[in-house]
Design an enzyme around this catalytic site. Structure first.
Site, mmCIF file in Angstrom:
data_model
loop_
_atom_site.group_PDB
_atom_site.id
_atom_site.type_symbol
_atom_site.label_atom_id
_atom_site.label_comp_id
_atom_site.label_asym_id
_atom_site.label_seq_id
_atom_site.Cartn_x
_atom_site.Cartn_y
_atom_site.Cartn_z
ATOM 1 N N ASP A 556 0.623 -1.132 0.007
ATOM 2 C CA ASP A 556 -0.021 -0.049 0.106
ATOM 3 C C ASP A 556 0.933 1.129 -0.061
ATOM 4 O OD1 ASP A 556 -2.563 1.324 0.254
ATOM 5 O OD2 ASP A 556 -1.689 1.930 2.124
ATOM 6 N N HIS A 559 4.826 4.259 -3.232
ATOM 7 C CA HIS A 559 5.579 5.610 -3.598
ATOM 8 C C HIS A 559 5.994 6.389 -2.386
ATOM 9 C CE1 HIS A 559 1.400 6.261 -3.887
ATOM 10 N NE2 HIS A 559 1.730 7.248 -3.229
ATOM 11 N N ASP A 680 -10.565 1.544 -5.775
ATOM 12 C CA ASP A 680 -10.318 2.954 -5.420
ATOM 13 C C ASP A 680 -11.085 3.754 -6.390
ATOM 14 O OD1 ASP A 680 -8.629 2.808 -3.332
ATOM 15 O OD2 ASP A 680 -6.771 2.399 -4.554
#
Length: 1548
Positions: A556, A559, A680
């Site tokens: 999750d 980045h 999402d």
């Protein structure tokens, strides 16, 4: 260290560049093994590349049975070897992200001073770390499950109900739809917000789902695999924890609090005051509910007044002037003063008279402290001792010297200026803060697309707080209040993924740029476990626990995860589960940054989503990106028993190893997990048209990547599920039935999805890697096929975007050439999207339900077969939301052995009996040679829109195909030509069949049969596949022919590196049977071309000078001694005037106009006696003479005197020496325009003599050009006709060197009784021995040729200082017709150095070589004239006819352009003299590396050249010369000479 024996047959070749970087485009190395066996990575490194100098390769790939440790590298010494490619084969047993780098001592610049060539003082250089990602090998039910076969189903775990009662039905329904992996959002205990991604306890399982905790989890995972054939994947959340996690009270240091991150104080102060202001809006007279921008503007005015002003934020930016002035004066009074040295701004006199701005700048540059990050108020200050030093400079060192009030006033003035940029910084930051606050409040309260939160109250405050404030009463007593203030996590638009947003260098929390997750505290890992020991241990245990149960992780917010943390966590997880599948969502903002994460973490897939596409065209682009390679793509892997490189230097591969599949590492995009929808993003019913659920899903399933979906998509939920606030449980039609039946049905698309998933998994498992995607208006078609069997599946998808209506969308007929198809079904999706239907579904307060829907069969397509094609048309009833699915196959590809296997087999056997002359025809033959061999009927193949191949043979095709294959360039004109017809096949077989009838080429009948059978096998396949199969056949034949060529050469060539192989094959390229250019008038034998295509046939093919400059490398260096002897005999037979002809003309019309050719000829005989078996036996072989010995009479070849007498080779040698000793003077036979239309009459007069005072041979005149620099002026316009560009009369240095070499050789032979002549007679009748002549020459050589560095030494040499242009060189000529030409620096001296090193003082020689290296050496060739010379003209254009005397008609051919063959002699001389001065192994290696570094341009050229050779010359700096012969015999041969020398030196 030696790797263990490997049984793997899958070998990935990883070449390293000279700087140690992987020679793979993009440097992304992704390996997906095809089996469960270990694979081998074979590093290949050129034997003396830069990284081999005290070099080591370091690899952290563990040995079998050893645990992977990222920081534990094994060392492999790089033992330099100029003649070989170093190969290091390392087996890989597990998946993961492995790394390598090299260390080496940097190669110093070449120098003439030996001491400067050692670099012991310089430490080893380390290259960057490079990564090798090896994909995990998953298995299900005991069988491999490649990543492109994955069909993943994502569920939000908390909506599944209790385990097992609620879960089992869903798991059954998921499995029943053909999914093979399930993705769970986090299964741990959730925090106060109930978000699945806000975890209360990372080590505790959600009790609502798993009442028995770990026991239930174990049971579920077992059931998944054994009862439902599902692997499992779960999220791992590393960046944050729930803001109510109990352990935060005990370990607040695990977050960013005001103790661990004091730089956040400003953000905290601002955040707190904003909360206070927001709670008092009405009290202060501001609106508590915003209805317009005007209301918001009022709020912003309040923020300026009650927040910004009250917290005095500027104090965090500026100096406290009173404090710093007091401290400065105190320090000055105490005598503690410091004036930094070394800066111009520090000079006291300048400071004293300087402006106050300069004094302020001085303090900022030298005294500013606390500028590294914003901390407490007035953290920035000026070092008092530096301020005191400034006071002393301005006012004096002691109190009595100055008024303290004046000092204070001055310092205040200076510090006010110091503060100016800090106030500017503050103003800019405040502006940004206010803008961010305005934008955020506007979005959440006013914007149409925002959440419109309503009144500002405790539940929905003015702003989201950036901090979690832990309750002091609940925390242990020893924590201070600042320990319990923790920053929350969030994300930043376009943020740098490698920057810690809560770190000291970031101010995003202060500037309010963070989109915060108020329920999540950001975790602080620091630089390593030492910075946050408890957190590292806790999260490591979390990762290991997950890896114990789940086959994969979804990282999750990858980045935002610190790279070093993610590396550690994945390393620990892979210790538990080596083949861990790791997917991630990456929003780094750049593909380049994506690669950083992918490479270092070994990410298996990045999540990509089809629902991101805003149109059919964009969806087509996404499908194209993830669909696979284009149909008909070229095969790039090779199968062989051994690599085509040299034998490995690292043991570990048995000689009896099984057949290896040699895989070239190809540039690949990052692998995708392509989702039709994620949890999402909005579903089709919201974003497009609910009917698009079916075509969108089908298109995703057709892609050659892992694919996925989410619960609610197949079911057609009306909207995105709110994973935080939703409380209802899942329902699914597929979960309510015992078995999901393929096809139509109600309640979503489960029945068709089952078929789509089954097909997707089958294609992924079997390697259906090729895809054709076509977009046409509302339609997308996808055809995905297996690259070998050519079986495939074809989908027609009618997408459903808003406004598409209900028609069939006017779709053109699809024509599948050469392809049969079976219709698997056509379906359309019907969905009730009425408001009533939506209301009913959404009003269910217990269950999440889909919209009423059904998938129905439609007779939507018509299929007909015409001859060899299938035509598919869409009928009227095929509305948006419809798909049609077909199975396809190509009858012509159904070969009993497998078409790929058949066309790539048997080539080696069919080449087993051909010889090197056969190979010349099979591989090469330029246009002129091909026409000469076919009486003008045949040339090379002409490709429309491209032009003619450079060769008629296989090399002509391969020169194009190697790049077409590498780039998969199916749009190349050759590919189009193959699709248009089978002419290329006919041409290739036809020329071999025709030549096979000639007795000289009978050996080519077997290759002709092999090619015919392979081409016949592919003639029936569809034309779109013909490029691929043509390339397979040609590559197979070419490789077999190439290997046969090397097999017929000597062991040194066979075991050499690729560059030597390529150079050696030039000998095959240049040696062939050409009717018009035999070596003899009446005997048909192969001859050596000077170059192609300019010197291919008739009189232009065979040149005496070129042959004997080329013969050593191309023939002796490759073991072609018979061909060498044949050329020696042929030219010995035509010796006349003591010379051999430059133009042979098969012995019919030889022309004797080159003074140097005979000396290269004699050098070659010397070399032959050294290298050939029984080489000295050549001297007593007889040869028939074209002309009478010692007789200058000319007669035709048909004259009875021709070939009437015989001589021994040793007699021919002696005749050449004696004629020169006696002096030559003759006029060329048939002098005049018939033999040379450019030469003036004087030029036909040839005179050569020895000056017996020094032993040097002189010759030529200003109207002829008797050495290799033989360009005659041709322009009447420029007045240069008949005036040579480079007459080089007098004594050319290379002739002097070659003469000395011959004399020393013959003297030695005579001493040993192996040559009957002791010397020669001089014109006065006296005799001189070869030894005495050589001594005479040696004693005068440097006096005559060397130009000393120091002018004071001129008296020791024959030097005219007035003419000297450059010192420390060897003259090019001695006593030429124009004195300045003697002193020109040209590369010819290196020839003399190579063959006669004894003539040179080593120190002077090395100096001259280093100078030439700087001045003459280009990227590939040597400049033929010093660039500082007035006559330097480095651009040769033969067609130019201008008034320029120097360049017109190419008169400057040798006046600056860079010729390649002298490079070989230069590097040979450099290696020889450099090695001679080395006294250590390290030094010898360096000498070889200096040479290697200078070969780079030639290696690049031969690798890129379609002619597979080295050009004759280039323009300045290696620029292309259009008039150069693109492959020249001597250019290649002289570099083989270098390798021959290197092999000798290595053996010493």
């Amino acid at each position: 260290m030696i790797p263990r024996t490997v049984t793997s047959d899958e070998v990935y070749i990883l070449p390293l560049k000279d700087d140690g970087a992987p020679d793979v485009p993009g440097e992304y190395i992704y390996l997906a093994p095809k089996s469960i066996d270990p694979i081998t990575i074979r590093f290949t490194i050129e034997g003396t590349s830069s990284i081999c100098r005290q070099g080591s390769l370091w690899v952290n790939i563990p040995e079998r049975g050893s645990e992977f440790r990222r920081d534990q590298f094994r060392e492999y010494k790089l033992d330099p070897d100029f003649n070989r490619t170093i190969e290091i084969s390392i087996p890989v047993y597990e998946a993961g992200a492995f790394a390598f780098y090299t260390t080496y001592a940097e190669l110093p610049p070449l120098s003439s001073t030996p001491n400067s060539n050692t670099s012991n003082s310089v430490g080893p250089k380390k290259t960057p770390i490079y990564y090798i990602d090896v994909a995990p090998r998953l298995s299900l039910e005991g069988r491999p499950l490649p990543l492109p076969a994955l069909s993943i189903f994502s569920v939000i775990s908390k909506f599944m109900g209790k385990y097992p009662s609620g879960w089992e039905k869903h798991l059954r329904g998921i499995s029943g739809r053909g999914y093979n992996m399930i993705h769970f959002t986090p299964l741990q205990v959730r925090g106060a917000s109930n978000s699945p991604y806000s975890l209360y306890d990372q080590l505790g399982w959600d009790p609502a789902c798993f009442p028995q905790g770990e026991k239930d989890v174990q049971q579920m995972v077992d059931s998944l695999e054994h009862n439902h054939s599902l692997l499992s994947l779960t999220d791992i959340v590393l960046n944050h924890t729930a803001n109510n996690s109990k352990w935060l009270l005990d370990h607040p240091e695990a977050g960013y609090n005001l103790t661990t991150a004091p730089w956040l104080e400003t953000a905290y102060v601002l955040d707190t005051q904003l909360l206070v202001f927001g709670s008092k809006l009405e009290e202060l007279g501001y609106p508590a509910e915003l209805t317009s921008t005007d209301d918001l503007i009022k709020i912003m005015e309040g923020i300026k007044k009650h927040v910004v002003s009250e917290i005095r934020l500027w104090e965090y930016y500026t100096l406290d002037i009173d404090r710093d002035v007091d401290a400065a004066i105190e320090s000055w009074a105490a005598g503690k003063q410091h004036i930094p040295q070394g800066s111009p701004s520090c000079e006291p006199d300048k400071l004293k008279v300087g402006k106050v701005e300069d004094q302020a700048k001085y303090l900022i540059q030298n005294g500013l402290v606390g500028n590294d990050w914003l901390g407490e108020r007035f953290r920035r200050r000026i070092d008092p001792e530096v301020s005191a030093g400034l006071i002393a400079t301005l006012f004096g060192k002691y109190r009595g010297e100055a008024d303290e009030a004046a000092i204070r006033s001055k310092l205040v003035q200076i510090l006010d200026i110091v503060n100016v940029p800090f106030y500017e910084e503050y103003d800019k930051e405040i502006t940004e803060i206010l803008q961010q606050l305005f934008n955020r409040i506007k979005y959440v309260r006013l914007d149409e697309h925002g959440p419109k939160l309503g009144p500002i109250d405790q539940k929905n405050p003015l702003i989201e707080t950036y901090f979690t404030r832990l309750d002091k009463a609940e925390a242990p007593n020893h924590f201070a209040p600042e320990d319990l203030v923790l920053v929350n996590n969030g994300w930043v638009w376009a943020g740098n993924a490698l920057v810690d947003n809560a770190g000291p260098q970031s101010r995003v929390y202060l500037r309010r740029e963070v989109i915060v997750w108020g329920d999540c505290v950001k975790l602080r890992y620091g630089k390593g476990p030492q910075d946050s020991p408890w957190l590292w241990e806790h999260m490591t245990n979390y990762a290991r626990m997950l890896a114990k149960y789940f086959a994969g992780f979804r990282i999750d917010n990858c980045h935002s995860t610190p790279l070093h943390v993610a590396e550690h966590i994945l390393d620990e997880a892979r210790r538990i589960r080596p083949n861990l599948y790791v997917v991630a969502e990456l929003f780094t903002g750049s593909e380049e940054m994506d690669y950083v994460f992918v490479k270092r973490l070994g990410l298996s897939s990045l999540i990509r989503e089809a629902m991101q596409a805003w149109s059919t065209a964009e969806l087509s682009r996404l499908v194209h990106r993830h669909g696979g390679r284009p149909i008909g793509s070229f095969e790039v892997d090779e199968i062989s028993k051994r690599s085509l490189e040299s034998a490995p230097t690292s043991p570990g591969i048995n000689d009896d190893a099984p057949r290896e599949v040699i895989r070239r590492i190809k540039p690949v995009p990052v692998q995708a997990l392509f989702m039709d929808c994620t949890h999402d993003n909005e579903v089709p019913a919201q974003k497009r048209d609910a009917r698009d659920t079916l075509p969108n899903a089908a298109l995703v399933c057709m892609c050659a990547s892992a694919t996925g979906s989410v619960m609610g998509y197949d079911e057609i939920y009306p909207k995105l599920v709110d994973l935080v606030n939703e409380t209802r449980l899942y329902t699914s039609e597929s979960s309510s039935v015992k078995e999901v039946i393929i096809g139509g049905g109600k309640g979503g698309i489960g029945g068709v999805k089952k078929l789509l998933n089954q097909i997707h998994t089958l294609m992924g498992k079997d390697g259906y890697e090729e895809t054709h995607i076509h977009h046409e208006d509302q339609y997308i078609t996808v055809h995905r096929v297996h690259p070998e069997s050519r079986k495939g599946y074809f989908l027609i998808a009618h997408t459903a975007y808003p406004g598409y209506g209900n028609g069939n969308g006017a779709f053109n007929a699809v024509r599948l050439g050469g392809t049969k198809a079976r219709h698997l079904g056509s379906w359309t999706l019907e969905v009730d999207t009425s408001e009533n239907a939506k209301q009913e579904v959404e009003n269910d307060d217990k269950h999440l339900r889909g919209l009423p829907s059904r998938v129905v069969d439609v007779p939507g397509i018509r299929m007909e077969v015409k001859s060899d094609e299938t035509i598919i048309t869409v009928r009227d009833k095929f509305p948006p939301g419809s798909i049609a699915l077909f199975e396809t196959w190509i009858p012509a590809a159904e070969h009993s052995a497998g078409l790929d296997t058949y066309v790539t087999s048997g080539a080696k056997e069919c080449m087993a009996e051909i010889d090197l002359v056969d190979l010349n025809f099979l591989l090469y033959r330029c246009e002129a040679e091909e026409r000469a061999g076919s009486d003008g009927k045949d040339g090379t193949y002409d490709i429309p829109s491209h032009g003619k191949l450079v060769y008629a043979g296989l090399q002509g095709w391969w020169s194009l195909l190697k790049d077409i294959i590498k780039d998969n360039n199916l749009a190349h004109p050759l590919c189009q030509n193959l699709r248009d017809g089978q002419w290329a096949l006919d041409y290739t077989v036809g020329r071999l069949e025709r030549i096979g009838h000639q007795p000289e080429f009978a050996g080519l009948s077997k290759p002709a049969v092999w090619l015919k059978k392979r081409f016949d096998a592919i003639r029936g396949i569809p034309n779109f596949l013909l490029p691929r199969y043509f390339a397979l056949v040609i590559r197979t034949a070419y490789k077999a022919a190439w290997e046969r060529g090397l097999e017929l050469m000597n062991e040194k060539v066979q075991s050499g590196q690729w560059f030597l192989h390529s150079l050696a094959m030039v000998s095959v390229q240049m040696t062939g049977l050409v009717k018009s250019a035999s070596l003899w008038p009446k005997k048909f034998v192969p001859s050596l071309a000077a170059g192609l295509p300019h010197f291919a046939v008739e009189w232009a093919r065979c040149w005496g000078r070129d042959v004997f400059i080329s013969l050593r490398g191309l023939y002796l260096g490759t073991g072609r001694f018979d061909e060498a002897a044949e050329h020696i005999f042929a030219f010995a037979s035509v010796l006349k005037h003591g010379m051999i002809p430059n133009l042979l003309s098969s012995g019919n019309l030889p022309r004797y106009n080159s003074r140097d050719s005979v000396w290269f000829f004699l050098q070659c005989i010397q070399d032959y006696t050294r290298f050939a078996p029984d080489g000295l036996g050549l001297l007593t072989k007889k040869v028939k003479r074209r002309f009478l010995p010692y007789d200058d009479t000319w007669f035709a070849s048909e004259d009875s005197r021709a070939y009437s007498q015989e001589s021994l080779i040793q007699d021919v040698i002696q005749e050449a020496l004696q004629r020169h000793a006696s002096g030559l003077k003759f006029r060329e036979a048939n002098a005049g325009p018939s033999i040379d239309s450019q030469m003036r009459d004087e030029g036909f007069n040839i005179e050569v003599n020895v000056d017996w005072s020094n032993g040097i041979i002189f010759g030529g005149n200003q109207f002829n050009c008797g050495t290799w620099m033989d360009k005659m002026g041709e322009s009447e316009l420029a007045g240069s006709k008949g005036i040579p560009g480079t007459p080089r009369d007098g004594a050319a240095i290379e002739i002097t060197g070659l003469l000395y070499s011959t004399l020393r050789w013959l003297a030695k032979l005579n001493d040993d009784g192996k040559y009957p002549y002791k010397g020669v007679k001089k014109p006065d009748g006296s005799e001189i021995t070869f030894s005495a002549w050589a001594d005479l020459l040696k004693s005068n050589f440097e006096r005559c040729y060397y130009v000393p560095v120091d002018p004071t030494d001129d008296s020791q040499y024959t030097v005219n200082p007035a003419v000297v242009n450059r010192r420390g060189i060897y003259k090019d000529l001695y006593l030429s017709g124009k004195e300045y030409e003697d002193y020109q620096l040209r590369p010819n001296f290196a020839i003399a150095m190579t063959v006669a090193p004894e003539l040179f003082t080593p120190e002077y020689a090395m100096g001259a070589l280093v100078l030439a290296d700087k001045v003459l050496r280009g990227p590939t060739g040597m400049a033929t004239l010093d660039p500082s010379d007035l006559n330097y003209r480095p651009f040769y254009i033969n067609s130019e006819d201008s008034t320029d005397f120097a360049t017109s008609k190419g008169r400057n051919y040798h006046q600056g352009p860079e010729w390649l063959w002298p490079t070989g002699f230069f590097l040979r001389a450099l290696l020889k003299f450099d090695l001679a001065r080395r006294d250590s192994e390290q030094g010898r290696v360096e000498a070889f590396q200096q040479v290697t570094r200078r070969l780079g341009g030639c290696k690049d050229m031969i690798g890129r050249s379609p002619w597979a050779g080295l050009t004759e010359l280039t323009q300045k700096a290696g620029a292309l010369c259009g008039d150069s012969s693109p492959t020249q015999a001597w250019s290649a041969s002289c570099l083989i000479d270098l390798y021959m020398d290197a092999a000798e030196y290595s053996a010493e």
